[in-house]
Design an enzyme around this catalytic site. Structure first.
Site, PDB file in Angstrom:
ATOM      1  N   GLY A  14       0.840  -1.186   0.000  1.00 42.05           N
ATOM      2  CA  GLY A  14       0.000   0.000   0.000  1.00 42.05           C
ATOM      3  C   GLY A  14       0.873   1.232   0.000  1.00 42.05           C
ATOM      4  NE  ARG A  15       0.351   2.825  -4.889  1.00 41.21           N
ATOM      5  CZ  ARG A  15       0.873   3.328  -5.999  1.00 41.21           C
ATOM      6  NH1 ARG A  15       2.123   3.741  -6.012  1.00 41.21           N
ATOM      7  NH2 ARG A  15       0.163   3.406  -7.094  1.00 41.21           N
ATOM      8  CG  ASP A 235      -7.838  -2.712  -6.320  1.00 43.25           C
ATOM      9  OD1 ASP A 235      -8.789  -3.303  -6.872  1.00 43.25           O
ATOM     10  OD2 ASP A 235      -6.943  -3.313  -5.677  1.00 43.25           O
ATOM     11  CD  GLN A 303       2.286 -10.103  -6.971  1.00 40.27           C
ATOM     12  OE1 GLN A 303       1.437 -10.671  -6.272  1.00 40.27           O
ATOM     13  NE2 GLN A 303       2.086  -8.887  -7.459  1.00 40.27           N
TER      14      GLN A 303
END
Length: 485
Positions: A14-15, A235, A303
């Site tokens: 997250g950011r 998102d 990932q």
């Protein structure tokens, strides 16, 4: 110049991103970044929701320390996962992560009571075992009875910031509980779950204000004077708003991150039997739009391979290694649920190839090549299905999100789909979050102007299909080894 902060939280990180308009361009500055991921506890997968909230506060403290005294704030996260609150507003349970396997039989159980066709006609949402409908169907009955409010993850973070309980529509639509005609929660599906409409807060549209940070928060921390705007909290909905599409072109988007979301922006839902059989979904978008899309397994695959390689390979390393390998050696349906959360992704891919009698990729480069080749095939097949269902030919695919960095996958997508591809911006989700704030505050007139602003602010790469006589053979082999018709 007004300050806008996007809180953009994905499944792995997250950011907080500051967005401003300077000399006719959007300028982005990352203020704070943090890790995210589910944890396994007592046989189940959970999110650490309290730490996520603490990271939001930490980011706002950094903003204040950098001289940002006032701002607007919008939050977007992933979809479907939920929080139960009691009458006092206290959380009743840890927050399950959608990759938990408790719902493995839930679709069969629910559709035995209400037919799948009826559910799809009501909601327009594709059937995935982790949809909120199926998660709630297996949740502890007593906890559900005690729940005064059922919030999705971004709505819960809104509540912690402002004290307001709402459910934002772009995320709420992914629950598979909203009725397309009534524009509210479906009474039959709620009855099946033993829930009442009063347990779900009012629905809110993107662009509405939730007010300012609560007094207790402002008293406890040195934070900016911050108005919270309800953006498109899913998102993917924000990412689509951040697509630099031109008005009038027939375009599709591919939001490429942990998941690959490939679709078109539509003015109405499509709930035909053909759309249902192809497992397309009709998620609600901002500004009276729908996201008609296919949910495809995405960069989660690489990932997980990276994780099992001990972090010795960067994503760029995987791309470079894959480029050295022979293409299209093994064909894998990565939309199979076996790839949702396997113990070891590399071994699961190898096992699939063994079971289907194909060459087994051995090296990290061969594994990566297998992933990228087959994602490109899945994208191309989905575009063909989408064109057949909508009756519109796609001119260009806009790839946004982290996957826009992967030139190999972008070129493969262009070649296999035989479509022109643009890649970028990679920050489309934060941009979509920010432009809703900018529209709400009057700095940008509407979505058309917002996309024009994005186009003139960020460069994109273009990829054209490479000429090849092998496309038909790739599709034929894929269908052979994945039992696709």
């Amino acid at each position: 110049m007004r300050n806008h902060i996007a809180v953009d939280i994905g499944a792995s990180s997250g950011r907080l991103v500051l967005g401003t308009i300077v000399e006719g361009r959007i300028r982005l500055q990352e203020i704070h970044r943090f890790k995210n991921g589910f944890v396994e506890k007592e046989g189940h997968c959970y999110w650490d929701i309290d730490t996520l909230f603490d990271e939001v506060i930490a980011g706002l403290k950094k903003a204040k320390a950098q001289g940002i005294d006032d701002c607007t704030l919008g939050i977007d996260t992933w979809a479907v996962d939920y929080v139960l609150l009691d009458e006092a507003g206290q959380r009743l349970h840890d927050v399950y992560a959608y990759r938990d396997d408790r719902t493995s039989q839930a679709i069969a159980d629910v559709t035995a009571r209400i037919p799948a066709r009826a559910i799809y006609e009501k909601t327009g949402i594709q059937f995935q075992s982790f949809n909120t409908l199926f998660q709630l169907s297996v949740h502890d009955r007593e906890q559900l009875r005690q729940a005064a409010s059922i919030l999705l993850v971004p709505d819960y973070l809104h509540y912690r910031l402002t004290g307001q309980r709402v459910n934002e529509v772009t995320n709420a639509s992914t629950t598979q509980l909203l009725h397309l005609q009534t524009k509210d929660y479906d009474k039959d599906l709620l009855a099946l779950l033993g829930l009442s409409r009063s347990q779900f807060p009012p629905l809110m549209q993107p662009g509405e204000s939730l007010g300012y940070l609560s007094e207790p928060l402002r008293a406890a921390h040195d934070l900016p004077d911050c108005e919270v705007i309800c953006v498109a909290t899913h998102d993917t909905a924000s990412a689509v708003l951040g697509v630099p599409a031109r008005q009038g072109e027939n375009w599709a988007y591919l939001s490429s991150g942990t998941w690959s979301l490939l679709g078109v922006e539509a003015s109405r839902p499509i709930t035909s039997e053909q759309a249902q059989e192809a497992n397309f979904t009709n998620e609600w978008g901002a500004y009276q739009t729908f996201r008609f899309l296919k949910n495809i397994m995405g960069l989660w695959l690489i990932q997980e391979v990276q994780r099992h390689c001990g972090g010795t390979y960067s994503f760029a390393d995987f791309v470079a290694a894959a480029e050295q390998e022979k293409p299209f050696q093994s064909f894998v349906n990565f939309d199979d649920n076996r790839f949702l959360n396997p113990h070891n992704m590399m071994e699961e891919i190898q096992r699939y190839c063994q079971e289907t009698g194909q060459p087994v990729p051995q090296t990290p480069g061969q594994i990566a090549r297998c992933i990228f080749d087959n994602l490109a095939i899945l994208y191309a097949l989905s575009v063909e299905e989408m064109e057949a269902i909508t009756g519109n030919a796609i001119e260009v695919i806009h790839i946004v999100g982290g996957g826009a960095h992967n030139d190999l996958l972008c070129q493969l997508t262009a070649t296999v789909s035989h479509k022109r591809v643009t890649a970028g911006p990679t920050e489309s989700t934060a941009l979509g979050n920010l432009v809703v704030q900018m529209i709400e505050t009057g700095e940008v007139a509407d979505l058309h102007e917002a996309r024009q602003l994005i186009r003139q602010s960020f460069d994109v790469k273009e990829f054209v299909p490479a000429e090849t006589a092998e496309r038909a053979a790739w599709f034929r082999e894929f269908r052979k080894y994945t039992k696709q018709t």
